[in-house]
Design a protein around this motif. Structure first.
Motif, PDB file in Angstrom:
ATOM      1  N   LYS A  35       0.830  -1.205   0.000  1.00 21.75           N
ATOM      2  CA  LYS A  35       0.000   0.000   0.000  1.00 21.75           C
ATOM      3  C   LYS A  35       0.865   1.257   0.000  1.00 21.75           C
ATOM      4  O   LYS A  35       0.581   2.221  -0.712  1.00 21.75           O
ATOM      5  CB  LYS A  35      -0.902   0.020   1.236  1.00 21.75           C
ATOM      6  N   ARG A  36       1.929   1.253   0.806  1.00 17.07           N
ATOM      7  CA  ARG A  36       2.811   2.415   0.885  1.00 17.07           C
ATOM      8  C   ARG A  36       3.491   2.664  -0.462  1.00 17.07           C
ATOM      9  O   ARG A  36       3.609   3.800  -0.919  1.00 17.07           O
ATOM     10  CB  ARG A  36       3.850   2.216   1.983  1.00 17.07           C
ATOM     11  N   LYS A  76       1.768   6.884  -6.757  1.00 21.85           N
ATOM     12  CA  LYS A  76       0.617   7.650  -7.244  1.00 21.85           C
ATOM     13  C   LYS A  76       0.859   9.144  -7.051  1.00 21.85           C
ATOM     14  O   LYS A  76       0.598   9.951  -7.945  1.00 21.85           O
ATOM     15  CB  LYS A  76      -0.635   7.208  -6.492  1.00 21.85           C
ATOM     16  N   LYS A  77       1.392   9.522  -5.889  1.00 17.65           N
ATOM     17  CA  LYS A  77       1.692  10.930  -5.627  1.00 17.65           C
ATOM     18  C   LYS A  77       2.788  11.444  -6.546  1.00 17.65           C
ATOM     19  O   LYS A  77       2.738  12.581  -7.019  1.00 17.65           O
ATOM     20  CB  LYS A  77       2.121  11.116  -4.174  1.00 17.65           C
ATOM     21  N   LEU A  78       3.791  10.612  -6.801  1.00 21.53           N
ATOM     22  CA  LEU A  78       4.915  11.047  -7.617  1.00 21.53           C
ATOM     23  C   LEU A  78       4.539  11.217  -9.085  1.00 21.53           C
ATOM     24  O   LEU A  78       5.045  12.105  -9.758  1.00 21.53           O
ATOM     25  CB  LEU A  78       6.070  10.046  -7.497  1.00 21.53           C
ATOM     26  N   ASP A  82      11.951   8.431  -5.666  1.00 20.64           N
ATOM     27  CA  ASP A  82      10.976   7.378  -5.417  1.00 20.64           C
ATOM     28  C   ASP A  82      11.563   6.420  -4.390  1.00 20.64           C
ATOM     29  O   ASP A  82      12.416   5.610  -4.719  1.00 20.64           O
ATOM     30  CB  ASP A  82      10.658   6.651  -6.724  1.00 20.64           C
ATOM     31  N   ARG A  83      11.112   6.521  -3.156  1.00 18.73           N
ATOM     32  CA  ARG A  83      11.650   5.671  -2.097  1.00 18.73           C
ATOM     33  C   ARG A  83      10.945   4.331  -2.038  1.00 18.73           C
ATOM     34  O   ARG A  83      11.325   3.446  -1.291  1.00 18.73           O
ATOM     35  CB  ARG A  83      11.565   6.370  -0.753  1.00 18.73           C
ATOM     36  N   GLY A  84       9.892   4.171  -2.847  1.00 12.24           N
ATOM     37  CA  GLY A  84       9.194   2.894  -2.899  1.00 12.24           C
ATOM     38  C   GLY A  84       8.456   2.598  -1.617  1.00 12.24           C
ATOM     39  O   GLY A  84       7.734   3.431  -1.089  1.00 12.24           O
TER      40      GLY A  84
END
Length: 117
Positions: free
Chosen positions: A9-10, A16-18, A93-95
């Motif tokens: 989920k994270r 999605k935000k990126l 993007d920290r994934g």
């Protein structure tokens, strides 16, 4: 099982935000295992990796260093390789990983060495 679902989920929430704020930049994707850290600069339009660095490369692996020191070294190498390809603006993007520890040290090193995000 719940911990795995939270990570998925994270990851999806972050991506999605990126994607909303991409603005034609390249993506710095970070993944880590228990002992190693891997980073790539990816062009999402062409779906190709432009630059990569990891802690399993020979020059990093031969030195016995701690994990956070490895992540700063990888940040310096990735920033240097990005400058050679004339990449200056990226998005991070920290994934599925939280922004602390090795991930934070890596991101701070990228900023110090000239990448903007």
């Amino acid at each position: 099982m719940n911990k795995l679902n939270n990570k998925i989920k994270r990851r999806l929430r972050n991506r999605k935000k990126l994607k909303k704020m991409q603005n034609g930049r390249y993506r710095v994707s970070v993944s880590k295992s228990l002992n190693n850290l891997f980073a790539q600069i990816i062009d999402d339009k062409l779906k190709k990796t432009l630059v990569s660095a990891s802690s399993i490369e020979k020059e990093i692996k031969k030195n016995k260093t701690k994990k956070i020191e490895k992540s700063t070294i990888i940040g310096e190498i990735l920033a240097k390789r990005a400058k050679e390809k004339k990449i200056s603006e990226v998005y991070f993007d920290r994934g599925e990983h939280k922004y602390h520890g090795r991930i934070k040290a890596f991101a701070d090193t990228l900023r110090k060495n000239g990448l903007k995000f």
